[in-house]
Design a protein around this motif. Structure first.
Motif, PDB file in Angstrom:
ATOM      1  N   ALA A  54      30.043   0.278 -31.480  1.00 38.67           N
ATOM      2  CA  ALA A  54      30.463  -0.718 -30.492  1.00 38.67           C
ATOM      3  C   ALA A  54      29.415  -0.958 -29.412  1.00 38.67           C
ATOM      4  O   ALA A  54      29.339  -2.057 -28.859  1.00 38.67           O
ATOM      5  CB  ALA A  54      31.777  -0.286 -29.840  1.00 38.67           C
ATOM      6  N   LEU A  55      28.601   0.057 -29.093  1.00 43.88           N
ATOM      7  CA  LEU A  55      27.685  -0.045 -27.944  1.00 43.88           C
ATOM      8  C   LEU A  55      26.207   0.089 -28.293  1.00 43.88           C
ATOM      9  O   LEU A  55      25.369   0.220 -27.392  1.00 43.88           O
ATOM     10  CB  LEU A  55      28.052   1.025 -26.906  1.00 43.88           C
ATOM     11  N   GLN A  56      25.853   0.019 -29.554  1.00 43.31           N
ATOM     12  CA  GLN A  56      24.462   0.238 -29.940  1.00 43.31           C
ATOM     13  C   GLN A  56      23.495  -0.807 -29.395  1.00 43.31           C
ATOM     14  O   GLN A  56      22.291  -0.547 -29.300  1.00 43.31           O
ATOM     15  CB  GLN A  56      24.332   0.338 -31.455  1.00 43.31           C
ATOM     16  N   THR A  57      23.999  -1.955 -28.970  1.00 46.24           N
ATOM     17  CA  THR A  57      23.106  -2.978 -28.406  1.00 46.24           C
ATOM     18  C   THR A  57      22.832  -2.770 -26.920  1.00 46.24           C
ATOM     19  O   THR A  57      22.012  -3.480 -26.346  1.00 46.24           O
ATOM     20  CB  THR A  57      23.687  -4.395 -28.613  1.00 46.24           C
ATOM     21  N   VAL A  58      23.511  -1.805 -26.305  1.00 46.10           N
ATOM     22  CA  VAL A  58      23.278  -1.503 -24.886  1.00 46.10           C
ATOM     23  C   VAL A  58      21.999  -0.673 -24.791  1.00 46.10           C
ATOM     24  O   VAL A  58      21.933   0.443 -25.296  1.00 46.10           O
ATOM     25  CB  VAL A  58      24.476  -0.747 -24.259  1.00 46.10           C
TER      26      VAL A  58
END
Length: 113
Positions: A54-58
């Protein structure tokens, strides 16, 4: 297979913390309660995998999951450290969506035994 790059810290109060970086930092954090399970380490890894998806693009995100047994339930604190800027409200909403998703919760409970 190589060495695991995850730190598993077993602390007081029957808590287990899974983190990529030490010292552990919760720049983002959301909590939930799950039924008790014997597989704290497996549960932490399963939650961590879904958090990462869910947060790998942060940019600069490093997941942290803490699992603590208390009064017949598992308290799960999920989030992590962010080395840079992020929209905290948006990121914590994504974490909450992962933690409260009924399919995720059923899968975690089924596999964390």
């Amino acid at each position: 297979m190589g060495r695991s790059r995850w730190h598993v810290i077993e602390g007081e109060e029957d808590a287990l913390t899974l983190a990529r970086r030490v010292p552990v930092r919760f720049d983002l954090a959301v909590e939930t309660v799950l039924p008790v399970t014997t597989g704290r380490r497996r549960l932490a890894h399963l939650v961590r995998q879904d958090l990462w998806r869910a947060l790998q693009t942060v940019r600069g995100y490093a997941p942290v999951v803490q699992v603590r047994r208390d009064d017949g339930v598992m308290h799960v604190r999920a989030g992590g450290a962010v080395a840079g800027r992020c929209d905290r409200v948006r990121c914590e909403a994504l974490i909450a969506a992962v933690l409260e998703d009924a399919d995720n919760r059923a899968r975690w409970m089924g596999r964390a035994r």
